[in-house]
Design an enzyme around this catalytic site. Sequence first.
Site, PDB file in Angstrom:
ATOM      1  CE  LYS A  47      -3.782   2.279   2.452  1.00  0.00           C
ATOM      2  NZ  LYS A  47      -4.944   2.037   3.328  1.00  0.00           N
ATOM      3  CG  ASP A 142     -13.149   4.114   6.192  1.00  0.00           C
ATOM      4  OD1 ASP A 142     -14.341   4.388   5.958  1.00  0.00           O
ATOM      5  OD2 ASP A 142     -12.212   4.396   5.408  1.00  0.00           O
TER       6      ASP A 142
END
Length: 455
Positions: A47, A142
């Site tokens: 990432k 989230d």
Amino acid sequence: MTTDAPAGGPVRLIKNRYELRTQLGRGGMGTVWLAMDRMLGRLVALKEVVLTPYGEGIEIQRARALREARSLARIRHPAIAEIYDVFEEGGSPWIVMVHVEGGSLDDLIRRRTLSEREIAALGREVLAGLTAAHAAHVVHRDVKPANIVVGHEGKVVLVDFGIAQIVGESGLTSRSIMLGTTEFMAPERIDGRAVGPAADLWSLGVTFFCALEGYSPFRRDNAYATVHAVCTDDLPPPRRGGPLYDVVAGLLRKDPALRMGAAELDRRLAAIAAPPRREPPVERPRARPPQSRPEPPPPRQASSLRDASSLRSAAAALAAMAPAAIGQALDAMTDDPSRAAGVLALLPSGQAGRAVGHMTAAGAAALLRQLPASRGASILADVPDRVAADILNALGVTPAAVRLVEAMTTRRARQVLEYVPPPVTAALLRATTDGRAARLLAGLSPAVRAQIAID
Ligand SMILES: Nc1ncnc2c1ncn2[C@@H]1O[C@H](COP(=O)(O)OP(=O)(O)O)[C@@H](O)[C@H]1O
Ligand SMILES: [Mg+2]
């Protein structure tokens, strides 16, 4: 950073070790790559957290990436992406983690309607991961379909701890920027009250709703209206009522103190995810219709008269059952689709439609193929749009599917075709002979029309 790949094309090599292959996904914080770890000779997910000069300060974004890595490192659970390393290169923080082969739940929901059982099963996995996170004092903050990766063989992994909060550490949010996706955010996060694990369960509830109903319940056309809807609007009524909707309603209680907790949630999901109980076949006297299950298919040599009366008694038995149970029973009759279709045709349209809405798309398609198109269309009138679209798609570009579209009202055909993959819709419309193709096409949304060219 760029060297030559063995095949001759340029490759991007990070930290002289990770060879970037393809993009696995992209979110608000950066890009996730599939990469080959040359040192260990394995694929990993990398990432790249892109620091931007907009919004929060660079230092806060950098600290947030580190916090994501540290949150991940605290949790060991098969449903939480395992982290291998974190470092900075080329001005970006990079997080190295396990590569989960699959796609996001968000993409999956867009492609097809999931059954209650599938949603419950994958929901349990996410819940187990979240429970492990909460036990490690990490709140994800989230949870949403885009942050759930659904892999092969039932593997489900929660990703993106980019805005996770480690309980007891100071907040990183600067200048009251609201991080996360408002349509999935718990009311107590929006109005700034203390946020705990219950906020993640709310988001999981919104996620279930999206998977079940095919749309986001509180999404409105602007951020303010969305936030307002989260805090004040009631949950929209179900198109596919059932036990999972009741679970969603328990999770989407605005007051976190009244919200369903993890233990009860797991119990309820386990019950929904359990495979249907297979009752041992019971010998029943011929004269009495079975009470809870359709009769097993009669022997092939049965006379048509016996068939008709046995179909009627099977239909009578099914008619007393809940739609989901009827759907499951019909799905179980795959060895004799014409008999199952005969039973279905004997149910009142509304009930038949609700039952078909609970069948697998392939199972429903097999039955509709056996029925006259007009009967099929009247049954599909009571099936949710996206489910009906899945069934039509399962029928494929076949004469049966074309006749079904022709038998639908213009309004209904448009509602359903909106969700059928555009190439299939195009082929079906091209094959219709009732002269409505152009009118049907004109009623589809611009986004779908743009993908369809009918000559
Ligand atoms: N470990 C992983 N394995 C496979 N795919 C992943 C992995 N992590 C993330 N992804 C994919 O990349 C997308 C973006 O990742 P995410 O961490 O959510 O980034 P962002 O913080 O930018 O939203 C996800 O929606 C998912 O599809
Ligand atoms: Mg994300």
